[in-house]
Every structure is written in C-alpha cells, then in structure tokens.
Design an enzyme around this catalytic site. Structure first.
Site, PDB file in Angstrom:
ATOM      1  N   GLU A   1       0.902  -1.271   0.054  1.00 59.86           N
ATOM      2  CA  GLU A   1      -0.104  -0.171  -0.024  1.00 59.86           C
ATOM      3  C   GLU A   1       0.831   1.265  -0.001  1.00 59.86           C
ATOM      4  OE1 GLU A   1      -3.320   0.613  -0.342  1.00 59.86           O
ATOM      5  OE2 GLU A   1      -3.666  -1.776  -0.500  1.00 59.86           O
TER       6      GLU A   1
ATOM      7  N   TYR B   1       8.455   9.994  -2.390  1.00 59.65           N
ATOM      8  CA  TYR B   1       9.045  10.344  -1.049  1.00 59.65           C
ATOM      9  C   TYR B   1       9.748   9.814  -0.180  1.00 59.65           C
ATOM     10  CZ  TYR B   1       5.925  14.491  -2.661  1.00 59.65           C
ATOM     11  OH  TYR B   1       5.508  15.373  -3.396  1.00 59.65           O
TER      12      TYR B   1
ATOM     13  N   TYR C   1      -6.682   5.950   4.772  1.00 57.96           N
ATOM     14  CA  TYR C   1      -6.860   5.195   3.636  1.00 57.96           C
ATOM     15  C   TYR C   1      -6.134   4.001   3.527  1.00 57.96           C
ATOM     16  CZ  TYR C   1      -6.641   3.186  -1.114  1.00 57.96           C
ATOM     17  OH  TYR C   1      -6.726   2.493  -2.007  1.00 57.96           O
TER      18      TYR C   1
ATOM     19  N   ASP D   1     -11.163   5.677  -3.147  1.00 60.77           N
ATOM     20  CA  ASP D   1     -10.377   6.339  -3.817  1.00 60.77           C
ATOM     21  C   ASP D   1     -10.761   7.076  -5.079  1.00 60.77           C
ATOM     22  OD1 ASP D   1     -10.473   4.117  -5.417  1.00 60.77           O
ATOM     23  OD2 ASP D   1      -8.324   3.561  -5.312  1.00 60.77           O
TER      24      ASP D   1
ATOM     25  N   CYS E   1     -25.630   0.360 -14.962  1.00 60.81           N
ATOM     26  CA  CYS E   1     -24.772   1.508 -14.921  1.00 60.81           C
ATOM     27  C   CYS E   1     -25.521   2.846 -15.291  1.00 60.81           C
ATOM     28  CB  CYS E   1     -23.357   1.146 -15.446  1.00 60.81           C
ATOM     29  SG  CYS E   1     -22.524   2.743 -15.783  1.00 60.81           S
TER      30      CYS E   1
END
Length: 316
Positions: A55, A102, A140, A158, A223
């Site tokens: 993750e 990062y 999350y 998300d 949908c």
C-alpha cells in the site's frame, strides 16, 4: 447509522440510479472479480506487513513497477522485526534506488515497524482506527490494511472508486456522498473481496477512458453512464468522444457480424449492447438506424424479407 441492507444509510440524492436489486449487483461484481483479476502478489497474502508495504509503495508508483520493488523489499526485510532492526539509511537508500517516491515514506515504514515490535509485541493492530496509530499510516492506508489483511475494514474510497460510483449510480461529486454510497453498497463483513473488486473495476473497466464491453464490466445493466452514454466523472471533466457514441456501436456491429454469417436485428442487438430490448429506447429502431448507416456506406447488406426482424450480414 445503518439500513436494512447492512450498509450506511443514504441521504436524499446520494445515488439516484442505485439498482433496486442491490444484492444482484454485489454478486455480479464479486463473481466478475473472482473469475479473473490482475494477479498482484500482495493479493495472494493476508500478511498485514506485506500488505502495508504494498500500500505504501503503491501511493506514487505504477503497480507493475511496484511488484519487483515489493519482492526485493521483502527479500531484504521479511518481517517487521527485520525492518525495525535495519539501519534507517539502508531502508531510505532502497526506497530511493527503486524510485518509490518521497523518501519520508521509507522513514515512516521503518518507524512503524519499530512501533509494532515495541508497542504491540510484533502483532499488527487490526482495526482501521488502531492502524492509524502507526507512523505514516493515514485513514486510507489503515482501512486498506484492515480490509485486505483482516477483512475488517470499511469501504475504500479512492479516485477509482469515486469514478465507478459516480458513473454507475449517478453519485454526486461530494466526498460525504461517496463515503455513504461506498459503505451502503459494500456487503457487510466482506471488505477484503469487495474493496479489491471495486478497485479492480475502476482500474480495469472504468478508467478515465472506460472499457465497459472489452473488460466485460459486470455493472453494465445497472450503470447510469452505460445507459446514457455520459461517461464524465470527477476526474474526467469532459466526456470521451468515442465511448458511447454511434461510431463506437457501428464498429461493434461490424466486428460482431465478422463472427457470424448472418444475424437478425434481435440476435445482433444483445451482442453489441447489454441493455438491448426490441421495443426499448436502444432497441430495434435504434439498431435499424445504425444498420441503415452501415448499409449506405456499403459495409453491410440488409435482408428485409422478415419485416419485423430483418437480417444483416457483412457485404462481401
């Protein structure tokens, strides 16, 4: 607050096109996912450490590039104890050498491993709230680990999931509405398979450029976007020019007829559009128009002998 379906209650206008038979839609998505999905290695484990690594790595890196980095990381530090005992500089260097975004994320992982060893005796906390106590683990990521490792999470929301819910059920572009609808549609107690499935749907079938038919989207019959041809979404400000257009369906007619010698309109219709109904909005008259255009272009030949259901074939 819950409703009879077991999920969070909806507010007025949250999901105007939510199907009445929600269980059928749930089953269709889970069946679609379980029949065939991208085989990432972290989907084959319920180890919370391995899932946490995947993750964190996935936050800024394409998944196909995450796979070798994830495997290398676990070969180097296979447990939280190994990672906690490692030199932080080595962990940061690994992160940088694998272009994983990062470097602070590497530092946070190293510190989180130390927390798990020292504060939790080497055992991961299992709830989203507890997981957020770990360094660098936000809502999350905590929910994802709780879902995929312990089947104990909430609905994941998300960008991909927002796009799916907006298109499928006309959910408004509002974070609170997305949270309520995501929680409502997730089957109670099935966060592991459900969150994997709906994220897979957003990644494979319902991307910025949708691939509804190519990916066999299991929600086509319910949908809103598929029925209306409007595939805009929060991260898709303009509707794709091709998806849902007459040009797209003309192409489907030609491809389908290439597989058969000859088809009646009513045989052809369901093969190019899942919501085809002879007397419906996208039914026989709509299909006649497409076929007529193709005939005018010299691509197909139409046999009108059967007045109610003419047959169509590719022109030789």
């Amino acid at each position: 607050m819950t409703d009879p379906d077991g999920g969070a209650a909806l507010a007025d206008g949250d999901a105007p096109d939510l199907p009445r038979d929600l269980d059928a839609a749930r089953d269709a998505l889970i069946d679609w996912y379980e029949a065939d999905h991208r085989d990432f290695p972290w989907r084959r484990t319920d180890d919370p450490y391995e899932i946490l690594i995947s993750e964190v790595m996935s936050q800024q890196t394409q998944l196909d590039r995450v796979v070798p980095a994830w495997e290398d990381f676990l070969e180097e530090w296979s447990t939280t104890a190994d990672l906690a005992a490692a030199d932080r500089g080595d962990v940061v260097a690994f992160w940088s050498n694998h272009s994983l975004g990062y470097n602070n994320r590497a530092k946070y992982l190293h510190e989180a491993a130390g927390q798990i060893e020292e504060a939790y005796g080497g055992a991961f906390p299992e709830s989203p709230d507890e997981l957020q106590e770990l360094m660098g683990v936000g809502p999350y990521t905590a929910n994802a680990v709780a879902s995929f490792a312990f089947d104990n999470g909430d609905a994941v929301v998300d960008t991909n999931v927002k796009r799916v819910l907006h298109r499928a059920f006309a959910t408004p572009d509002d974070d609170a509405a997305f949270e309520r609808v995501a929680s409502h549609v997730m089957p109670p107690g099935e966060s592991r398979v459900w969150n994997n499935a709906i994220m897979e749907l957003g990644g494979v079938a319902c991307g910025k450029t949708p691939r509804c038919d190519e990916a066999g989207c299991p929600w086509r019959e319910w949908c809103h976007a598929y029925q209306t041809g409007d595939f805009t979404a929060p991260d898709v400000p303009t509707q794709p020019s091709f998806e849902g257009s007459r040009r797209q369906f003309r192409g489907r007619v030609v491809r389908t007829l290439g597989e058969y010698d000859e088809l009646t309109l009513d045989e052809l219709g369901p093969r190019i559009r899942v919501d085809y109904a002879p007397n419906g909005e996208h039914g026989r008259e709509w299909l006649r128009g497409l076929v007529s255009d193709l005939a005018d272009d010299g691509l197909v030949a139409v046999d009108e002998t059967g007045d109610d259901a003419p047959s169509v074939r590719l022109r030789a």
